[in-house]
Design a protein around this motif. Structure first.
Motif, PDB file in Angstrom:
ATOM      1  N   LEU A   1       0.878  -1.519   0.098  1.00  0.00           N
ATOM      2  CA  LEU A   1       0.117   0.017  -0.157  1.00  0.00           C
ATOM      3  C   LEU A   1       0.787   1.209   0.100  1.00  0.00           C
ATOM      4  O   LEU A   1       0.641   2.094  -0.624  1.00  0.00           O
ATOM      5  CB  LEU A   1      -0.871  -0.013   1.242  1.00  0.00           C
ATOM      6  CG  LEU A   1      -2.096   1.030   1.293  1.00  0.00           C
ATOM      7  CD1 LEU A   1      -2.987   1.038   0.110  1.00  0.00           C
ATOM      8  CD2 LEU A   1      -2.863   0.928   2.389  1.00  0.00           C
ATOM      9  N   ALA A   2       1.895   1.252   0.751  1.00  0.00           N
ATOM     10  CA  ALA A   2       2.930   2.414   0.908  1.00  0.00           C
ATOM     11  C   ALA A   2       3.467   2.551  -0.614  1.00  0.00           C
ATOM     12  O   ALA A   2       3.721   3.761  -1.113  1.00  0.00           O
ATOM     13  CB  ALA A   2       3.881   2.246   1.949  1.00  0.00           C
ATOM     14  N   TRP A   3       4.050   1.503  -1.340  1.00  0.00           N
ATOM     15  CA  TRP A   3       4.486   1.643  -2.517  1.00  0.00           C
ATOM     16  C   TRP A   3       3.344   2.202  -3.754  1.00  0.00           C
ATOM     17  O   TRP A   3       3.876   3.050  -4.358  1.00  0.00           O
ATOM     18  CB  TRP A   3       4.904   0.274  -3.155  1.00  0.00           C
ATOM     19  CG  TRP A   3       5.249   0.287  -4.620  1.00  0.00           C
ATOM     20  CD1 TRP A   3       6.977   0.390  -4.768  1.00  0.00           C
ATOM     21  CD2 TRP A   3       4.843   0.150  -5.731  1.00  0.00           C
ATOM     22  NE1 TRP A   3       7.021   0.615  -6.142  1.00  0.00           N
ATOM     23  CE2 TRP A   3       5.774   0.142  -6.761  1.00  0.00           C
ATOM     24  CE3 TRP A   3       3.397  -0.277  -6.142  1.00  0.00           C
ATOM     25  CZ2 TRP A   3       5.307   0.349  -8.245  1.00  0.00           C
ATOM     26  CZ3 TRP A   3       3.166  -0.131  -7.484  1.00  0.00           C
ATOM     27  CH2 TRP A   3       4.158  -0.165  -8.259  1.00  0.00           C
ATOM     28  N   VAL A   4       2.239   1.619  -3.430  1.00  0.00           N
ATOM     29  CA  VAL A   4       1.185   2.331  -4.318  1.00  0.00           C
ATOM     30  C   VAL A   4       1.043   3.592  -3.904  1.00  0.00           C
ATOM     31  O   VAL A   4       0.712   4.367  -5.122  1.00  0.00           O
ATOM     32  CB  VAL A   4      -0.182   1.460  -4.192  1.00  0.00           C
ATOM     33  CG1 VAL A   4      -1.520   2.195  -4.775  1.00  0.00           C
ATOM     34  CG2 VAL A   4       0.117  -0.170  -4.636  1.00  0.00           C
ATOM     35  N   ASN A   5       0.861   4.326  -2.984  1.00  0.00           N
ATOM     36  CA  ASN A   5       0.653   5.681  -2.479  1.00  0.00           C
ATOM     37  C   ASN A   5       1.839   6.598  -3.117  1.00  0.00           C
ATOM     38  O   ASN A   5       1.647   7.464  -3.767  1.00  0.00           O
ATOM     39  CB  ASN A   5       0.473   5.698  -1.050  1.00  0.00           C
ATOM     40  CG  ASN A   5      -0.767   5.283  -0.653  1.00  0.00           C
ATOM     41  OD1 ASN A   5      -1.807   5.483  -1.591  1.00  0.00           O
ATOM     42  ND2 ASN A   5      -1.062   4.824   0.681  1.00  0.00           N
ATOM     43  N   GLN A   6       2.995   5.834  -2.654  1.00  0.00           N
ATOM     44  CA  GLN A   6       4.284   6.557  -3.640  1.00  0.00           C
ATOM     45  C   GLN A   6       3.844   6.880  -4.959  1.00  0.00           C
ATOM     46  O   GLN A   6       4.433   7.844  -5.468  1.00  0.00           O
ATOM     47  CB  GLN A   6       5.518   5.886  -3.022  1.00  0.00           C
ATOM     48  CG  GLN A   6       6.634   6.697  -3.495  1.00  0.00           C
ATOM     49  CD  GLN A   6       7.835   5.926  -3.209  1.00  0.00           C
ATOM     50  OE1 GLN A   6       7.836   4.883  -2.906  1.00  0.00           O
ATOM     51  NE2 GLN A   6       9.024   6.305  -3.426  1.00  0.00           N
ATOM     52  N   HIS A   7       3.964   5.677  -5.655  1.00  0.00           N
ATOM     53  CA  HIS A   7       3.844   5.665  -6.947  1.00  0.00           C
ATOM     54  C   HIS A   7       2.494   6.589  -7.509  1.00  0.00           C
ATOM     55  O   HIS A   7       2.840   7.440  -8.556  1.00  0.00           O
ATOM     56  CB  HIS A   7       3.471   4.336  -7.697  1.00  0.00           C
ATOM     57  CG  HIS A   7       3.251   4.093  -9.088  1.00  0.00           C
ATOM     58  ND1 HIS A   7       4.384   4.390  -9.594  1.00  0.00           N
ATOM     59  CD2 HIS A   7       2.279   4.021  -9.950  1.00  0.00           C
ATOM     60  CE1 HIS A   7       4.353   4.069 -11.176  1.00  0.00           C
ATOM     61  NE2 HIS A   7       2.870   3.830 -10.986  1.00  0.00           N
ATOM     62  N   LEU A   8       1.361   6.702  -7.040  1.00  0.00           N
ATOM     63  CA  LEU A   8       0.492   7.383  -7.360  1.00  0.00           C
ATOM     64  C   LEU A   8       0.895   9.077  -6.843  1.00  0.00           C
ATOM     65  O   LEU A   8       0.373  10.186  -7.815  1.00  0.00           O
ATOM     66  CB  LEU A   8      -0.949   7.118  -6.414  1.00  0.00           C
ATOM     67  CG  LEU A   8      -1.364   5.843  -6.908  1.00  0.00           C
ATOM     68  CD1 LEU A   8      -2.536   5.698  -6.168  1.00  0.00           C
ATOM     69  CD2 LEU A   8      -1.978   6.122  -8.352  1.00  0.00           C
ATOM     70  N   ARG A   9       1.480   9.284  -5.919  1.00  0.00           N
ATOM     71  CA  ARG A   9       2.074  10.660  -5.544  1.00  0.00           C
ATOM     72  C   ARG A   9       2.992  11.225  -6.736  1.00  0.00           C
ATOM     73  O   ARG A   9       2.829  12.218  -7.140  1.00  0.00           O
ATOM     74  CB  ARG A   9       2.354  10.624  -4.148  1.00  0.00           C
ATOM     75  CG  ARG A   9       1.622  10.875  -3.097  1.00  0.00           C
ATOM     76  CD  ARG A   9       2.369  11.482  -1.519  1.00  0.00           C
ATOM     77  NE  ARG A   9       3.268  10.335  -1.209  1.00  0.00           N
ATOM     78  CZ  ARG A   9       2.845   9.197  -0.475  1.00  0.00           C
ATOM     79  NH1 ARG A   9       1.710   8.972  -0.345  1.00  0.00           N
ATOM     80  NH2 ARG A   9       3.872   8.356  -0.143  1.00  0.00           N
ATOM     81  N   GLN A  10       3.926  10.086  -7.053  1.00  0.00           N
ATOM     82  CA  GLN A  10       4.691  10.660  -8.157  1.00  0.00           C
ATOM     83  C   GLN A  10       4.255  10.973  -9.455  1.00  0.00           C
ATOM     84  O   GLN A  10       4.483  11.879 -10.059  1.00  0.00           O
ATOM     85  CB  GLN A  10       5.891   9.498  -8.179  1.00  0.00           C
ATOM     86  CG  GLN A  10       6.905   9.154  -7.210  1.00  0.00           C
ATOM     87  CD  GLN A  10       7.604   8.040  -7.377  1.00  0.00           C
ATOM     88  OE1 GLN A  10       7.317   7.285  -8.223  1.00  0.00           O
ATOM     89  NE2 GLN A  10       8.377   7.776  -6.620  1.00  0.00           N
ATOM     90  N   GLN A  11       2.960  10.611  -9.690  1.00  0.00           N
ATOM     91  CA  GLN A  11       2.312  10.581 -10.840  1.00  0.00           C
ATOM     92  C   GLN A  11       1.383  11.851 -10.728  1.00  0.00           C
ATOM     93  O   GLN A  11       0.494  12.208 -11.682  1.00  0.00           O
ATOM     94  CB  GLN A  11       1.466   9.463 -11.460  1.00  0.00           C
ATOM     95  CG  GLN A  11       2.301   8.357 -11.826  1.00  0.00           C
ATOM     96  CD  GLN A  11       1.490   7.344 -12.271  1.00  0.00           C
ATOM     97  OE1 GLN A  11       0.428   7.027 -12.138  1.00  0.00           O
ATOM     98  NE2 GLN A  11       2.022   6.307 -12.917  1.00  0.00           N
ATOM     99  N   GLY A  12       1.313  12.505  -9.518  1.00  0.00           N
ATOM    100  CA  GLY A  12       0.192  13.519  -9.153  1.00  0.00           C
ATOM    101  C   GLY A  12      -1.010  13.306  -8.864  1.00  0.00           C
ATOM    102  O   GLY A  12      -2.035  13.991  -9.236  1.00  0.00           O
ATOM    103  N   ARG A  13      -1.396  12.148  -8.744  1.00  0.00           N
ATOM    104  CA  ARG A  13      -2.667  11.362  -8.560  1.00  0.00           C
ATOM    105  C   ARG A  13      -3.240  11.470  -7.325  1.00  0.00           C
ATOM    106  O   ARG A  13      -4.330  10.834  -6.871  1.00  0.00           O
ATOM    107  CB  ARG A  13      -2.816  10.098  -9.327  1.00  0.00           C
ATOM    108  CG  ARG A  13      -2.465   9.931 -10.749  1.00  0.00           C
ATOM    109  CD  ARG A  13      -2.842   8.553 -11.435  1.00  0.00           C
ATOM    110  NE  ARG A  13      -2.681   8.682 -12.593  1.00  0.00           N
ATOM    111  CZ  ARG A  13      -3.057   7.622 -13.643  1.00  0.00           C
ATOM    112  NH1 ARG A  13      -3.337   6.548 -12.738  1.00  0.00           N
ATOM    113  NH2 ARG A  13      -2.763   7.830 -14.908  1.00  0.00           N
ATOM    114  N   ARG A  14      -2.246  11.726  -6.152  1.00  0.00           N
ATOM    115  CA  ARG A  14      -2.700  11.715  -4.800  1.00  0.00           C
ATOM    116  C   ARG A  14      -1.996  12.854  -4.055  1.00  0.00           C
ATOM    117  O   ARG A  14      -0.877  13.090  -4.523  1.00  0.00           O
ATOM    118  CB  ARG A  14      -2.123  10.252  -4.119  1.00  0.00           C
ATOM    119  CG  ARG A  14      -3.240   9.971  -3.149  1.00  0.00           C
ATOM    120  CD  ARG A  14      -3.145   8.567  -2.837  1.00  0.00           C
ATOM    121  NE  ARG A  14      -4.190   7.986  -2.875  1.00  0.00           N
ATOM    122  CZ  ARG A  14      -4.659   6.674  -2.715  1.00  0.00           C
ATOM    123  NH1 ARG A  14      -3.936   6.087  -2.145  1.00  0.00           N
ATOM    124  NH2 ARG A  14      -5.592   6.253  -3.184  1.00  0.00           N
TER     125      ARG A  14
END
Length: 71
Positions: free
Chosen positions: A58-71
């Motif tokens: 879940l931490a990896w997914v959240n980090q990935h989404l933040r990098q894409q500007g989706r979170r």
């Protein structure tokens, strides 16, 4: 008002309203398709929902989404 989720209907995805529809639909489709696809292809389906993500996943997914500007 247009849906904020193109290609998806949140009403149909709501688990409280449609808790068994997805699994039953998948099984029904597999039952219809299997005789048409055998012996060249095999139909696999999983009736159980996948397990929840671990905290690390879940931490990896959240980090990935933040990098894409989706979170």
């Amino acid at each position: 008002m247009t849906s904020p989720f193109p290609g998806m209907n949140p009403y149909l995805e709501h688990p409280d309203r449609w808790s068994t529809v997805h699994n039953r639909l998948i099984v029904a489709l597999a039952d219809v398709l299997t005789p048409q696809l055998l012996p060249k292809y095999q139909v696999y389906y999983r009736a159980d929902p996948p397990p929840p993500l671990s905290e690390a996943e879940l931490a990896w997914v959240n980090q990935h989404l933040r990098q894409q500007g989706r979170r």
